[in-house]
Design an enzyme around this catalytic site. Structure first.
Site, PDB file in Angstrom:
ATOM      1  N   TYR A 191      39.545  -2.244  53.641  1.00 42.62           N
ATOM      2  CA  TYR A 191      40.121  -3.341  53.527  1.00 42.62           C
ATOM      3  C   TYR A 191      39.629  -4.008  52.088  1.00 42.62           C
ATOM      4  O   TYR A 191      38.583  -4.336  51.782  1.00 42.62           O
ATOM      5  CB  TYR A 191      39.832  -4.385  54.643  1.00 42.62           C
ATOM      6  CG  TYR A 191      40.453  -5.903  54.636  1.00 42.62           C
ATOM      7  CD1 TYR A 191      41.705  -6.091  55.030  1.00 42.62           C
ATOM      8  CD2 TYR A 191      39.880  -6.841  53.751  1.00 42.62           C
ATOM      9  CE1 TYR A 191      42.560  -7.258  54.948  1.00 42.62           C
ATOM     10  CE2 TYR A 191      40.696  -8.135  53.687  1.00 42.62           C
ATOM     11  CZ  TYR A 191      41.947  -8.195  54.143  1.00 42.62           C
ATOM     12  OH  TYR A 191      42.678  -9.534  54.083  1.00 42.62           O
ATOM     13  N   TYR A 296      40.890  -8.852  64.765  1.00 42.81           N
ATOM     14  CA  TYR A 296      40.294  -9.592  64.000  1.00 42.81           C
ATOM     15  C   TYR A 296      38.947 -10.485  64.062  1.00 42.81           C
ATOM     16  O   TYR A 296      38.315 -10.754  63.124  1.00 42.81           O
ATOM     17  CB  TYR A 296      41.489 -10.701  63.715  1.00 42.81           C
ATOM     18  CG  TYR A 296      42.569 -10.176  62.791  1.00 42.81           C
ATOM     19  CD1 TYR A 296      42.987  -8.802  62.593  1.00 42.81           C
ATOM     20  CD2 TYR A 296      43.727 -11.125  62.509  1.00 42.81           C
ATOM     21  CE1 TYR A 296      43.928  -8.269  61.863  1.00 42.81           C
ATOM     22  CE2 TYR A 296      44.907 -10.617  62.112  1.00 42.81           C
ATOM     23  CZ  TYR A 296      45.002  -9.227  61.618  1.00 42.81           C
ATOM     24  OH  TYR A 296      46.310  -8.829  60.913  1.00 42.81           O
TER      25      TYR A 296
END
Length: 331
Positions: A191, A296
């Site tokens: 990420y 998440y």
């Protein structure tokens, strides 16, 4: 959508092409990546007429933001292993903080492996089950080491391992899937984003029209944060990665309460612990064409009780993952 971009590519290849337009073109950004020929990124929309935000920029490495502290060069060190094979054992300085292996895959000789990956057979290069289940940090060799770029302990450093497709979902905006099978324990990608201070992250949250929406793209680099640490880079507030306006394809991966991937903290040079990588690994076998997801809010507690509190539920964000394990709300 794909047909519409064929002349777009052609025009940007002309000598008189507008350089600013080409620089801001998502397709040109993707094509500039060194991995594009072997591991392409595609963008497909068969649901509506939506396009990616024109202010978004694809990057292939994270960007260090303003006022972000970096380690002094004198603190940087790499291993001095005589061969790449040595980087799998406890003698490798890069693995000082990895727990010694104790399972049946351990080395048959006297030395214990601390290496995070399988070294032979069908699982070669995949994350070991022990690490995959514990989500402990991964310590790898890096460019400051004596070993080669082919060292078996440079999995994340070598970069993305599969082609990815950003696609438009029916009800959750953009998503990501892979056109090839992914094995359990396989590294997929990192990420990426702009690495910023906690103060800057708070400022961006405050400026966002929907503060909770901003949190979708902000990830704290807090794996090693410790207010009692003797390292000032770890004792302060953790840095954050903002992937909203600059990131890689993983920025478009959706949340799931029953995900097929998880984020692991990956450390290269130990002096850079405070800016460790966020590495995505498959936690189950993923058939080609399956949407890629991660949780998440992995580890966040209290959601169920908040969902029954009338004073809080109006501010909570509903989860749309649709799995049997759905918690109902993201946060």
């Amino acid at each position: 959508m794909e047909k519409a971009f064929r002349p777009h590519f052609f025009n940007h290849g002309k000598p008189d092409a507008n350089p600013k337009e080409k620089k801001n073109c998502h397709w040109c950004q993707i094509r500039s990546f060194a991995t594009h020929a072997q591991l392409p990124i595609s963008i497909v929309n068969r649901e509506d007429d939506a396009f990616l935000n024109p202010n978004f920029r694809f990057i292939d490495h994270s960007i260090i933001g303003k006022n972000v502290p970096v380690a002094d060069q004198s603190f940087r060190v790499g291993c001095s292993c005589a061969s790449d094979e040595e980087c799998m054992y406890s003698t490798c300085q890069c693995l000082d903080e990895m727990a010694p292996d104790s399972d049946e895959e351990a080395d048959p000789y006297t030395r214990k492996k601390r290496f995070a990956y399988y070294s032979q057979g069908a699982k070669k290069g995949l994350l070991r089950d022990r690490v995959l289940q514990s989500q402990e940090p991964i310590y790898e060799c890096h460019q400051g080491c004596a070993c080669s770029k082919d060292c078996p302990n440079r999995v994340v450093e070598r970069g993305r391992t599969v082609p990815l497709q950003i696609f438009r979902t029916k009800d959750r905006g953009w998503g990501v899937k892979c056109p090839v099978n992914i094995k359990r324990g396989q590294f997929v990608d990192r990420y990426l984003g702009e690495i910023i201070t906690s103060e800057e992250a708070d400022r961006r949250r405050a400026e966002s029209t929907i503060a909770r929406r901003k949190d979708v793209y902000l990830f704290a680099l807090d794996k090693f944060s410790d207010p009692d640490s003797l390292d000032p880079l770890l004792a302060g507030q953790p840095l954050e990665v903002d992937g909203e306006y600059m990131s890689g394809p993983t920025r478009f991966i959706n949340h799931s309460c029953d995900p097929n991937m998880a984020i692991f903290a990956r450390v290269g040079d130990h002096a850079d612990k405070h800016i460790h990588d966020l590495a995505l690994f498959a936690i189950k076998d993923i058939p080609k064409g399956t949407e890629l997801t991660f949780d998440y809010v992995n580890g966040l507690t209290g959601l169920e009780s908040d969902a029954h509190d009338p004073s809080k539920i109006s501010e909570m964000t509903k989860c749309l993952c649709g799995t049997a394990k759905c918690r109902g709300y993201l946060w």
